[in-house]
Motif scaffolding. Structure first.
Motif, short mmCIF file in Angstrom:
data_model
loop_
_atom_site.label_atom_id
_atom_site.label_comp_id
_atom_site.label_asym_id
_atom_site.label_seq_id
_atom_site.Cartn_x
_atom_site.Cartn_y
_atom_site.Cartn_z
N ARG A 137 0.85 -1.18 0.00
CA ARG A 137 0.00 0.00 0.00
C ARG A 137 0.89 1.23 0.00
NH1 ARG A 137 -1.56 -1.50 6.04
NH2 ARG A 137 -0.05 -0.22 7.17
N LYS A 138 0.30 2.35 -0.33
CA LYS A 138 1.05 3.59 -0.40
C LYS A 138 1.46 4.04 1.00
CE LYS A 138 -1.14 5.29 -4.64
NZ LYS A 138 -1.94 6.39 -5.24
N PRO A 139 2.53 4.82 1.10
CA PRO A 139 2.95 5.31 2.41
C PRO A 139 1.88 6.21 3.03
CG PRO A 139 4.67 5.66 0.76
CD PRO A 139 3.44 5.25 0.02
N ALA A 140 1.84 6.21 4.36
CA ALA A 140 0.94 7.10 5.07
C ALA A 140 1.46 8.53 5.00
CB ALA A 140 0.82 6.67 6.54
N ARG A 141 0.60 9.50 5.22
CA ARG A 141 1.04 10.90 5.28
C ARG A 141 1.87 11.10 6.54
NH1 ARG A 141 -3.98 12.92 5.82
NH2 ARG A 141 -3.07 14.54 7.13
N ALA A 142 2.97 11.86 6.40
CA ALA A 142 3.85 12.09 7.54
C ALA A 142 3.15 12.88 8.65
CB ALA A 142 5.11 12.82 7.10
N ASP A 143 2.20 13.75 8.26
CA ASP A 143 1.52 14.58 9.26
C ASP A 143 0.17 14.01 9.65
OD1 ASP A 143 0.33 14.96 6.82
OD2 ASP A 143 0.14 17.15 7.02
N ALA A 144 -0.08 12.74 9.29
CA ALA A 144 -1.37 12.13 9.63
C ALA A 144 -1.50 12.02 11.15
CB ALA A 144 -1.48 10.75 9.00
N PRO A 145 -2.66 12.37 11.70
CA PRO A 145 -2.83 12.28 13.16
C PRO A 145 -2.78 10.84 13.63
CG PRO A 145 -4.92 12.76 12.08
CD PRO A 145 -3.87 12.86 11.02
N LEU A 146 -2.36 10.66 14.86
CA LEU A 146 -2.27 9.31 15.43
C LEU A 146 -3.64 8.67 15.51
CD1 LEU A 146 -0.59 7.12 16.82
CD2 LEU A 146 -0.91 8.36 18.97
N LEU A 147 -4.64 9.45 15.82
CA LEU A 147 -6.01 8.94 15.93
C LEU A 147 -6.90 9.76 15.00
CD1 LEU A 147 -7.42 6.73 17.60
CD2 LEU A 147 -8.10 8.51 19.22
N PRO A 148 -6.89 9.43 13.69
CA PRO A 148 -7.70 10.21 12.75
C PRO A 148 -9.19 10.06 13.03
CG PRO A 148 -6.81 8.24 11.70
CD PRO A 148 -6.17 8.32 13.05
N GLY A 149 -9.95 10.99 12.49
CA GLY A 149 -11.38 11.04 12.78
C GLY A 149 -12.12 9.76 12.50
N ARG A 150 -11.82 9.12 11.36
CA ARG A 150 -12.55 7.90 11.01
C ARG A 150 -12.20 6.75 11.95
NH1 ARG A 150 -11.21 7.92 4.68
NH2 ARG A 150 -9.26 8.66 5.56
N LEU A 151 -10.93 6.71 12.40
CA LEU A 151 -10.53 5.67 13.35
C LEU A 151 -11.16 5.93 14.71
CD1 LEU A 151 -8.76 3.15 13.53
CD2 LEU A 151 -6.90 4.59 14.32
N LEU A 152 -11.26 7.20 15.10
CA LEU A 152 -11.91 7.55 16.35
C LEU A 152 -13.39 7.14 16.32
CD1 LEU A 152 -11.87 8.96 19.11
CD2 LEU A 152 -12.31 11.12 17.91
N LEU A 153 -14.04 7.38 15.19
CA LEU A 153 -15.44 6.98 15.06
C LEU A 153 -15.60 5.47 15.12
CD1 LEU A 153 -16.71 9.43 12.27
CD2 LEU A 153 -17.28 9.47 14.71
N TRP A 154 -14.65 4.73 14.53
CA TRP A 154 -14.71 3.27 14.57
C TRP A 154 -14.56 2.77 16.01
CZ3 TRP A 154 -16.58 -0.89 12.94
CH2 TRP A 154 -15.94 -2.13 13.02
N GLY A 155 -13.66 3.39 16.77
CA GLY A 155 -13.51 3.03 18.17
C GLY A 155 -14.76 3.34 18.97
N LEU A 156 -15.35 4.51 18.73
CA LEU A 156 -16.60 4.86 19.43
C LEU A 156 -17.72 3.92 19.06
CD1 LEU A 156 -16.47 8.77 19.10
CD2 LEU A 156 -16.10 7.40 21.18
#
Length: 832
Positions: free
Chosen positions: A689-708
């Motif tokens: 897969r392509k590299p992640a963005r260097a400035d990507a947040p540790l807990l992006p919004g979509r991942l936070l929603l998945w956890g919730l």
């Protein structure tokens, strides 16, 4: 004005090193050759820092409230939990100090010493007074020493003197080199006169304090997340405390409920998880022979989009041999044949005379090996050496014995030797055609020249009248694993760029073998004609750069960065330090790399192997993936815990979870999110897969929603069990049912978060040791609670009939089933 180059003089002291026994005895008597460093923090200071953590403060507050309520046992147990937290912090601090000490030793300058007549490389801290140390370009001087021999030696002593210009070194009665100085040119031999605190830099080191670095980005982001959740928890807890106290009039119970709610809402595991993942990530990389000098590199590795690599020693085996020689009359010698004629012997001898007498460089070693095969010996004394210069890529050495005039030999890039020899255009074209033929076969080609000279030696190599003697072709085979590693990088969206000082056709030949596109090769001369914008555009598609100087490496890195790439860069020399610093991830060679390159880099390859970089990228991506899984799990488990702590306070139902219950649940959460997820195997597509963005947040919004979403599903199931259970169970029995159900739901959330790409069946098929231990620990804990009367009394639980506990495993099954059904709809949210 031309530079004055120091002359080598005959040493007045015979270079005999210490014996190993003498060195050990002096180290025992005088101490290691190392500077003082800050002491470990005192135990009381660690304890004070731990007490200031929100969760520990809440535990102490809960213990105080239990004491006021007269529940001394509960207060004692919560105090014991606090003591355990402090003990764990002290143990972690001790382990961290041990790791830091290991890193200090691994990253300290190394030294070449002569002991028992044998040249060997040791840690700088093991250098003893009286040792003979070899000084070489790119290394730091391990200790204060008196020069015995030197040639073309310049030292940067700015660390000690503040003088920015390198200092020329020559043999005088009092000339010394100081520990900590950087050898920027040339080499020599010196005897150590002072080590450790007795050295000049040691005396300065007495007054140095610890350096305070800005914490890495992920650590800052983690603290920010904990602070946000903490403020939210404080607001909710205050509101619940006031409402409960006003409505029920029991302010101590309200305070206890507020504390329990606060403990359930604060994700204090975030900093712990980050610390463990960073430390364990560095350890896992060290097992792959990659030393992590900067923890931030682990954060950035998963985002690397361009890997700039050296050719020699990184992609190739760094085992050079002279495989071909060509004379000016087009006669050719190849390694399988015996040399035919005096001219080949003379060419090989001049190749040796233009090399160090005790070579470190693989090319110079190859010339010495060839001379040994041909029975050639050099019984002359070195008089003077002229090193490589950016404007003249050739080196010259002057030799003399009692029976002849000085003999001068030079070797270097064919273009430079052609200039030194003053060849006309026709002669130059003939030489370069021969170079092209050899380079197409992947050989590194050097030209060799010789001269005689009477009188005073000139200040520059250009002052000699050289005669062109011929070409030498050196072969350095490609490492066997490089083509597969290049393919792995391509599949991972990481473009490999080879940057070489070699001739363009040689570089293209090696690139072709490695599987790199080499239709376009940009040379250093071509770069000179490009401005920064043109270079950025050209570097977008070019994968091979040849005849590149270290300063041009820096331009390439800056061009790639301006084009939006995340750049990993390898280097080994003194002049590579700027490009290593400029790259997002500097990678130094641990075996052949200079100390200054190691100090400038974030990673050090202990095996100088290209495949190790690819392994590091894979590990970096895996660590980042697992860290996100752990963070998502932390969010998901705090939702049902907080919900079950808040629901009774708002609905008037019996209180289910108190501070003691939540503290016990933390014993499940902490090892789950730190140990289980840290040891998870990489996702199947981690390098597809392509590299992640260097400035990507540790807990992006979509991942936070998945956890919730996971947490809400768990809370809904638990709330239903709680409300329905109260229909036929009393509060104490319902508490037991909900506690067991919640514990199993937490385990189910571990299973759900182990993989975002694979199925639950695949995840369970390979559980991993940490997961097995977690499940066994949960099973033992629940069994103890169910069968131990005093423990049930402590937790205010009464076991219902066995059939009444059947909803507990059913709750876990329902949560897993629902979330696995939802997971395919969420996978797009995690696509890179």
């Amino acid at each position: 004005m031309p530079e004055t180059v120091p002359t080598i003089e005959v040493a007045t002291e015979e270079p005999v090193g210490l014996s190993e026994a003498e060195a050990v005895a002096r180290l025992r008597a005088e101490g290691f050759n190392e500077l003082p460093h800050s002491e470990a923090r005192a135990v009381w200071r660690i304890a004070a820092d731990v007490v200031r953590e929100p969760m520990v403060s809440l535990l102490l507050a809960a213990a105080l409230i239990y004491l006021l309520l007269g529940s001394r046992l509960e207060a004692a147990i919560l105090s014991a939990f606090t003591s355990v937290s402090i003990a764990i912090a002290i143990i972690q601090e001790a382990r961290s100090e041990s790791v830091l000490e290991s890193l200090r030793r691994m990253t300290s300058p190394r030294a070449w010493v002569i002991r028992d007549g044998v040249r060997r490389r040791i840690e700088g801290r093991e250098v003893a007074r009286g040792d003979l140390i070899a000084l070489e370009e790119g290394g730091r001087v391990a200790a204060d020493a008196r020069l015995l021999r030197c040639h073309d030696l310049q030292a940067d002593e700015s660390l000690l003197t503040g003088e920015s210009a390198p200092v020329n070194k020559a043999l005088t009665l009092d000339d010394k080199v100081w520990g900590g100085a950087l050898i920027v040119r040339g080499g020599g031999l010196a005897r150590v006169t002072a080590t450790g605190l007795n050295s000049q830099i040691g005396q300065i080191g007495r007054s140095l304090g610890a350096l305070v670095r800005e914490p890495p980005r992920l650590r800052r982001e983690t603290r920010r997340l904990v602070r946000i959740f903490g403020l939210l928890a404080a607001g909710v807890c205050a509101a619940v405390f006031v409402a409960y106290g006003l409505l029920r009039g029991d302010w101590l119970a309200a305070a206890l409920g507020g504390v329990a709610l606060g403990m359930s809402m604060i994700p204090e595991e975030f900093p712990l998880v980050l610390s463990i993942f960073t430390a364990m990530g560095a350890w896992r990389m060290s097992r792959a022979r990659v030393l992590t000098r900067d923890a931030a590199a682990i954060e950035t590795l998963g985002a690397a989009s361009v890997l700039c690599s050296d050719k020699t020693g990184t992609m190739t085996q760094n085992r050079m041999s002279v495989v071909e020689m060509r004379l000016p009359d087009d006669r050719i010698w190849r390694s399988a044949a015996s040399p035919d004629g005096e001219a080949f012997l003379n060419l090989a001898l001049n190749g040796v005379l233009a090399s160090e007498s005790q070579p470190f460089d693989p090319m110079e070693t190859a010339f010495h090996t060839l001379a040994g095969r041909m029975g050639l010996q050099n019984d002359r004394d070195l008089v003077r050496a002229y090193g490589l210069r950016p404007d003249l890529m050739a080196m010259t050495q002057v030799w003399k014995n009692a029976d002849e005039t000085p003999r001068i030999a030079a070797k270097g890039a064919p273009e430079a030797i052609c200039d030194l020899c003053g060849l006309d255009d026709a002669q130059r074209d003939k030489v370069m055609r021969a170079v092209d033929l050899m380079a197409r076969d992947g050989m590194r080609v050097l030209a060799i020249a010789g001269a005689r000279h009477d009188g005073l030696l000139p200040e520059s190599q250009r002052g000699f009248t050289f005669a062109y003697l011929g070409l030498a072709g050196l072969a350095d085979p490609l490492r066997e694993d490089v083509p597969a590693s290049v393919r792995a990088c391509n599949a991972a969206g990481v473009r490999v760029v080879m940057i070489s000082g070699d001739y363009p056709l040689t570089a293209a030949s090696i690139a072709r073998q490695a599987g790199l596109p080499c239709e376009t090769v940009i040379s250093g001369d071509m770069m000179q004609a490009m401005d920064d914008a043109a270079l950025a555009k050209a570097a977008r598609d070019c994968c091979v750069f040849a005849r590149i100087t270290p300063l041009q490496k820096l331009r390439i890195v800056e061009a790639l960065k301006k084009d939006g790439e995340i750049v990993a860069m390898t280097g080994d020399g003194v002049n590579d330090a700027p490009s290593l610093k400029a790259a997002h991830i500097g990678v130094a060679m641990g075996g052949r790399g200079s100390d200054v390159a190691r100090e400038a880099a974030a990673l050090v390859l202990l095996d100088d192997n290209f495949s190790a970089i690819v392994t590091a990228i894979r590990l970096g991506r895996t660590i980042h993936d697992n860290l996100r899984k752990a963070m998502c799990f932390i969010v998901s488990v705090h939702v049902p815990i907080a919900g079950m702590a808040l629901l009774p306070l708002l609905s008037g139902l019996p209180v289910i979870l108190g501070p003691l219950h939540i503290a016990l649940l933390e014993l499940i959460i902490d090892p789950a999110c730190s140990l289980v997820f840290e040891s998870e195997a990489p996702e199947a597509n981690v390098m597809r897969r392509k590299p992640a963005r260097a400035d990507a947040p540790l807990l992006p919004g979509r991942l936070l929603l998945w956890g919730l979403a996971q947490g809400l599903v768990g809370f809904a199931v638990l709330a239903a069990i709680f409300v329905l259970g109260l229909q036929w169970l009393d509060a104490s029995q319902a508490r037991m049912l909900v506690f067991c159900s919640l514990t199993l739901v937490l385990v189910s959330l571990v299973l759900v978060n182990r993989s975002y790409e694979g199925s639950l069946v695949a995840a369970v098929r390979k559980p991993g040791r940490a997961l097995v231990l977690l499940v066994l620990g949960v099973a033992v804990s629940l069994t103890l609670i169910l069968t131990t009367p005093w423990l049930r009394a402590l937790l205010d639980m009464t076991p219902p009939q066995l059939v009444a506990l059947s909803p507990a495993p059913l709750a876990a099954v329902i949560v897993v089933t629902v979330l696995e059904a939802l997971k395919p709809f969420w996978r797009r949210a995690f696509a890179r």
